[in-house]
Design a protein around this motif. Structure first.
Motif, short mmCIF file in Angstrom:
data_model
loop_
_atom_site.label_atom_id
_atom_site.label_comp_id
_atom_site.label_asym_id
_atom_site.label_seq_id
_atom_site.Cartn_x
_atom_site.Cartn_y
_atom_site.Cartn_z
N UNK A 61 -39.33 119.66 -8.92
CA UNK A 61 -39.48 121.13 -9.22
C UNK A 61 -40.23 121.07 -11.43
N UNK A 62 -41.14 122.27 -11.83
CA UNK A 62 -40.82 121.68 -12.79
C UNK A 62 -39.38 122.33 -13.44
N UNK A 63 -38.89 121.71 -15.01
CA UNK A 63 -38.03 121.27 -15.33
C UNK A 63 -37.19 123.32 -15.83
N UNK A 64 -38.60 124.24 -16.29
CA UNK A 64 -38.18 125.63 -16.81
C UNK A 64 -37.77 125.98 -15.59
N UNK A 65 -38.10 125.47 -14.59
CA UNK A 65 -37.56 126.66 -13.34
C UNK A 65 -36.19 126.36 -12.42
N UNK A 66 -35.64 125.48 -13.67
CA UNK A 66 -33.85 125.08 -13.29
C UNK A 66 -33.60 125.67 -13.88
N UNK A 67 -32.06 125.90 -13.34
CA UNK A 67 -30.64 126.56 -13.81
C UNK A 67 -30.06 125.54 -15.45
N UNK A 68 -29.43 126.06 -16.60
CA UNK A 68 -29.52 125.15 -17.77
C UNK A 68 -27.75 124.27 -17.00
N UNK A 69 -27.36 124.14 -16.06
CA UNK A 69 -27.13 122.65 -15.25
C UNK A 69 -27.58 122.06 -14.81
N UNK A 70 -28.67 122.27 -14.26
CA UNK A 70 -29.70 121.39 -13.66
C UNK A 70 -30.35 120.96 -14.56
N UNK A 71 -31.02 121.62 -15.54
CA UNK A 71 -31.53 120.58 -16.34
C UNK A 71 -30.83 119.64 -17.18
N UNK A 72 -29.28 120.69 -17.65
CA UNK A 72 -28.86 118.98 -18.25
C UNK A 72 -28.45 117.24 -16.88
N UNK A 73 -28.40 118.29 -15.97
CA UNK A 73 -28.13 116.51 -15.24
C UNK A 73 -29.51 115.73 -14.69
N UNK A 74 -30.79 116.67 -14.69
CA UNK A 74 -31.77 115.77 -15.05
C UNK A 74 -32.33 114.62 -15.97
N UNK A 75 -31.60 115.42 -17.47
CA UNK A 75 -31.21 114.48 -19.08
C UNK A 75 -30.90 113.43 -18.72
N UNK A 76 -29.32 113.56 -18.20
CA UNK A 76 -28.41 112.39 -17.93
C UNK A 76 -28.88 111.92 -17.12
N UNK A 77 -29.90 112.32 -16.12
CA UNK A 77 -31.00 111.34 -15.06
C UNK A 77 -31.84 110.09 -16.17
N UNK A 78 -31.96 111.03 -17.05
CA UNK A 78 -33.18 109.95 -17.69
C UNK A 78 -32.68 109.19 -18.12
N UNK A 79 -31.00 109.66 -19.26
CA UNK A 79 -30.57 107.81 -19.92
C UNK A 79 -30.30 106.97 -18.41
N UNK A 80 -29.87 108.07 -16.95
CA UNK A 80 -29.36 106.79 -16.52
C UNK A 80 -30.53 105.85 -16.51
N UNK A 81 -31.95 106.10 -16.29
CA UNK A 81 -33.02 104.80 -16.34
C UNK A 81 -32.72 104.04 -16.70
N UNK A 82 -32.21 104.49 -18.06
CA UNK A 82 -32.38 103.27 -19.50
C UNK A 82 -31.75 102.61 -19.02
N UNK A 83 -30.28 101.80 -18.42
CA UNK A 83 -29.54 101.26 -17.99
C UNK A 83 -29.17 100.58 -19.41
N UNK A 84 -29.30 101.34 -19.87
CA UNK A 84 -28.43 101.47 -21.38
C UNK A 84 -26.30 100.64 -20.76
N UNK A 85 -26.16 99.83 -22.32
CA UNK A 85 -24.70 99.50 -22.60
C UNK A 85 -24.34 100.73 -23.45
N UNK A 86 -24.56 101.65 -24.12
CA UNK A 86 -24.09 103.14 -25.03
C UNK A 86 -24.58 104.01 -24.67
#
Length: 273
Positions: A153-178
């Motif tokens: 789904x294109x991000x513009x078609x997502x709700x605000x909460x869904x968009x926030x979840x997607x950006x959290x997923x982007x952070x998760x795949x970095x496998x960061x420490x901080x």
């Protein structure tokens, strides 16, 4: 024997004012100003590892500015930032950033999966083909935040909460420490808030460190192990049960003009007039 939890530390609490090389994030005497107007003044902190840390303060207190200065997105007049004892520029791969949702161009024509894959660019390099394992990692991250079925789904078609979840997923795949997050719970629905809080708790359980700007004072004690009370400078920092008091909140949310005047006068003196 009582277990002693690691804690946020200010310079006056450390021997000799030295920062710990074991700290995920050390901020040393940071001052930020716009057009000679102080926004942050003499911020000095060590962030403890494996903790959920909330940054609290009134609007205009400099919370987002502090995050951007830490990430070298805006310049600081003075101070330095260390990530595990080394300059941020050398440790960038260890840090994941979730910006404010309002700062994103949601009309950009990319899918939720494309956004999640962006978190792998630091590992695979820019302008290189996306590998199968990168897409698999992105899909797994979307699944963790409850967005697997919206991958195409294109991000513009997502709700605000869904968009926030997607950006959290982007952070998760970095496998960061901080993980540094600027108001990850702002404007989201109750279900998304529960999902995000569980995710933060999972990161803590895995030994990761999360620093998040937060605005809802009623949930601070429930969500965070440690707090930073900020109003241009650090009013107080440490374990939530000790720092999140009525007295400290009054110091943080009142007296902004006094703090501004003090900082402006000090900057004027440093500038010779």
């Amino acid at each position: 024997m009582e277990t002693v939890q690691p804690s946020l530390m200010r310079k006056d609490a450390r021997v000799g004012g030295d920062h710990s090389p074991l700290s995920p994030l050390s901020i040393d005497d940071m001052t930020v100003a716009y057009h000679r107007k102080p926004v942050l003044w003499d911020v000095d902190l060590d962030i403890p590892e494996g903790q959920l840390i909330g940054m609290i303060g009134p609007n205009g207190a400099g919370k987002s500015t502090l995050i951007k200065a830490v990430l070298d997105l805006i310049p600081a007049i003075s101070g330095r930032v260390l990530v595990y004892g080394k300059p941020y520029a050398e440790q960038r791969r260890l840090v994941a950033y979730v910006p404010q949702r309002e700062s994103i161009d949601w009309d950009f024509p990319v899918s939720a999966l494309d956004v999640a894959v962006m978190g792998r660019y630091g590992q695979m390099g820019w302008f290189r083909p996306v590998r199968r394992k990168d897409r698999e990692a992105a899909r797994e991250a979307l699944d963790r935040v409850g967005m697997a079925e919206y991958a195409d789904r294109q991000i513009s078609q997502l709700s605000g909460g869904q968009q926030q979840r997607v950006f959290l997923a982007r952070a998760l795949v970095q496998d960061a420490r901080l993980y540094i997050m600027d108001e990850p719970l702002a404007g989201v629905d109750a279900a998304t808030e529960r999902t995000i809080v569980r995710l933060l708790q999972d990161l803590r359980a895995a030994g990761r460190t999360v620093l998040a700007v937060h605005h809802d004072l009623q949930t601070v004690k429930d969500y965070f192990d440690q707090v930073i009370l900020l109003n241009m400078r650090v009013v107080a920092a440490g374990p939530t049960r000790e720092i999140f008091t009525q007295e400290n909140l009054e110091k943080t949310y009142g007296g902004r003009l006094t703090l501004l005047d003090e900082a402006a006068q000090a900057m004027a003196q440093d500038g010779g007039g």
